[in-house]
Design a protein around this motif. Structure first.
Motif, PDB file in Angstrom:
ATOM      1  N   ASP A 102       0.874  -1.166   0.000  1.00 17.29           N
ATOM      2  CA  ASP A 102       0.000   0.000   0.000  1.00 17.29           C
ATOM      3  C   ASP A 102       0.914   1.220   0.000  1.00 17.29           C
ATOM      4  O   ASP A 102       1.737   1.382   0.906  1.00 17.29           O
ATOM      5  CB  ASP A 102      -0.889  -0.028   1.244  1.00 17.29           C
ATOM      6  N   LEU A 103       0.793   2.058  -0.993  1.00 10.99           N
ATOM      7  CA  LEU A 103       1.676   3.213  -1.116  1.00 10.99           C
ATOM      8  C   LEU A 103       1.246   4.366  -0.214  1.00 10.99           C
ATOM      9  O   LEU A 103       1.853   5.432  -0.251  1.00 10.99           O
ATOM     10  CB  LEU A 103       1.749   3.646  -2.585  1.00 10.99           C
ATOM     11  N   GLY A 104       0.196   4.157   0.577  1.00 12.39           N
ATOM     12  CA  GLY A 104      -0.208   5.145   1.559  1.00 12.39           C
ATOM     13  C   GLY A 104      -1.138   6.221   1.037  1.00 12.39           C
ATOM     14  O   GLY A 104      -1.504   7.142   1.756  1.00 12.39           O
ATOM     15  N   GLY A 105      -1.527   6.135  -0.189  1.00 11.60           N
ATOM     16  CA  GLY A 105      -2.377   7.119  -0.842  1.00 11.60           C
ATOM     17  C   GLY A 105      -2.045   7.123  -2.317  1.00 11.60           C
ATOM     18  O   GLY A 105      -1.101   6.457  -2.754  1.00 11.60           O
ATOM     19  N   ASP A 106      -2.810   7.856  -3.092  1.00 12.55           N
ATOM     20  CA  ASP A 106      -2.523   7.945  -4.522  1.00 12.55           C
ATOM     21  C   ASP A 106      -1.179   8.628  -4.738  1.00 12.55           C
ATOM     22  O   ASP A 106      -0.889   9.665  -4.126  1.00 12.55           O
ATOM     23  CB  ASP A 106      -3.610   8.731  -5.248  1.00 12.55           C
ATOM     24  N   VAL A 107      -0.365   8.040  -5.585  1.00 10.71           N
ATOM     25  CA  VAL A 107       0.924   8.604  -5.977  1.00 10.71           C
ATOM     26  C   VAL A 107       0.865   8.811  -7.481  1.00 10.71           C
ATOM     27  O   VAL A 107       0.508   7.892  -8.213  1.00 10.71           O
ATOM     28  CB  VAL A 107       2.088   7.666  -5.603  1.00 10.71           C
ATOM     29  N   SER A 108       1.188  10.022  -7.912  1.00 10.22           N
ATOM     30  CA  SER A 108       1.066  10.355  -9.337  1.00 10.22           C
ATOM     31  C   SER A 108       2.363  10.898  -9.897  1.00 10.22           C
ATOM     32  O   SER A 108       3.165  11.498  -9.178  1.00 10.22           O
ATOM     33  CB  SER A 108      -0.027  11.419  -9.536  1.00 10.22           C
ATOM     34  N   THR A 109       2.522  10.672 -11.189  1.00  4.80           N
ATOM     35  CA  THR A 109       3.602  11.304 -11.939  1.00  4.80           C
ATOM     36  C   THR A 109       3.006  11.895 -13.211  1.00  4.80           C
ATOM     37  O   THR A 109       2.027  11.373 -13.748  1.00  4.80           O
ATOM     38  CB  THR A 109       4.704  10.307 -12.333  1.00  4.80           C
ATOM     39  N   THR A 110       3.622  12.969 -13.669  1.00  3.85           N
ATOM     40  CA  THR A 110       3.262  13.564 -14.952  1.00  3.85           C
ATOM     41  C   THR A 110       4.563  13.733 -15.717  1.00  3.85           C
ATOM     42  O   THR A 110       5.378  14.596 -15.383  1.00  3.85           O
ATOM     43  CB  THR A 110       2.559  14.926 -14.773  1.00  3.85           C
ATOM     44  N   ALA A 111       4.763  12.856 -16.709  1.00  7.79           N
ATOM     45  CA  ALA A 111       6.000  12.840 -17.495  1.00  7.79           C
ATOM     46  C   ALA A 111       7.222  12.827 -16.571  1.00  7.79           C
ATOM     47  O   ALA A 111       8.195  13.533 -16.795  1.00  7.79           O
ATOM     48  CB  ALA A 111       6.048  14.019 -18.467  1.00  7.79           C
ATOM     49  N   GLY A 112       7.142  11.992 -15.529  1.00  7.56           N
ATOM     50  CA  GLY A 112       8.240  11.912 -14.571  1.00  7.56           C
ATOM     51  C   GLY A 112       8.492  10.492 -14.126  1.00  7.56           C
ATOM     52  O   GLY A 112       7.891   9.544 -14.630  1.00  7.56           O
ATOM     53  N   LYS A 113       9.381  10.322 -13.141  1.00  4.30           N
ATOM     54  CA  LYS A 113       9.746   9.003 -12.628  1.00  4.30           C
ATOM     55  C   LYS A 113       8.770   8.573 -11.536  1.00  4.30           C
ATOM     56  O   LYS A 113       8.552   9.311 -10.587  1.00  4.30           O
ATOM     57  CB  LYS A 113      11.146   9.020 -12.023  1.00  4.30           C
ATOM     58  N   PHE A 114       8.237   7.372 -11.686  1.00  4.56           N
ATOM     59  CA  PHE A 114       7.448   6.735 -10.627  1.00  4.56           C
ATOM     60  C   PHE A 114       8.354   5.676 -10.052  1.00  4.56           C
ATOM     61  O   PHE A 114       8.717   4.717 -10.734  1.00  4.56           O
ATOM     62  CB  PHE A 114       6.171   6.107 -11.200  1.00  4.56           C
ATOM     63  N   THR A 115       8.759   5.834  -8.803  1.00  6.73           N
ATOM     64  CA  THR A 115       9.748   4.946  -8.195  1.00  6.73           C
ATOM     65  C   THR A 115       9.161   4.235  -6.982  1.00  6.73           C
ATOM     66  O   THR A 115       8.475   4.857  -6.171  1.00  6.73           O
ATOM     67  CB  THR A 115      10.994   5.748  -7.751  1.00  6.73           C
TER      68      THR A 115
END
Length: 145
Positions: free
Chosen positions: A118-131
């Motif tokens: 569980d990532l603890g909430g929504d995690v977003s990227t916009t033309a970036g790195k999702f790590t």
């Protein structure tokens, strides 16, 4: 984001039945939205997982966890499943969960689920790195005592 995974209960059944091999099978990590509700007691195969993310820089099924390792420390009776951190570079996605599964079997109905984070909430990227940075103690840590 540091992530520690929780085992799906049926993962142990799948492991003891020989359906999962952490070091020789293709272990995959897929991302799901907040609309997915993990059920540790019931979800056993990838076909149970819903709401996989879609977006630029993300391929359905997720990434392969390269060089997964298994270590046991006798002094602490600790088993650790680990692997490298993951990165979806130049992605535009939103995820809440990372689902770890064995991608070797031929169909989603036979691909065993192993764990989810569980990532603890929504995690977003916009033309970036999702790590996903796994916990320093390991992706999954189990004490056998």
């Amino acid at each position: 984001m540091a992530a520690t995974a929780k085992l799906y209960g049926p993962a142990m059944k799948s492991a003891f039945n020989g359906e999962i091999n952490w070091t020789s099978h293709t272990i995959k990590v897929m991302l799901c939205t907040s609309a997915y509700t993990p059920d540790q007691d019931v979800h056993q195969y990838k076909s149970s997982v819903t709401n996989e993310v879609t977006g630029t820089g993300y391929t359905a099924g997720g990434l392969t966890l390269t060089t997964p390792t298994v270590n046991y420390t006798a002094g602490t009776n600790t088993l650790v499943l680990d692997g490298p951190d993951l990165e979806w570079s130049t992605s535009t996605i939103t995820a809440r969960y990372a689902v770890i599964y064995d991608g070797t079997p031929g169909t989603d109905a036979t691909r065993p689920l192993i764990a989810y984070a569980d990532l603890g909430g929504d995690v977003s990227t916009t033309a970036g790195k999702f790590t996903i940075t796994w916990d320093a103690a390991g992706i999954i840590t189990s004490t056998t005592a």
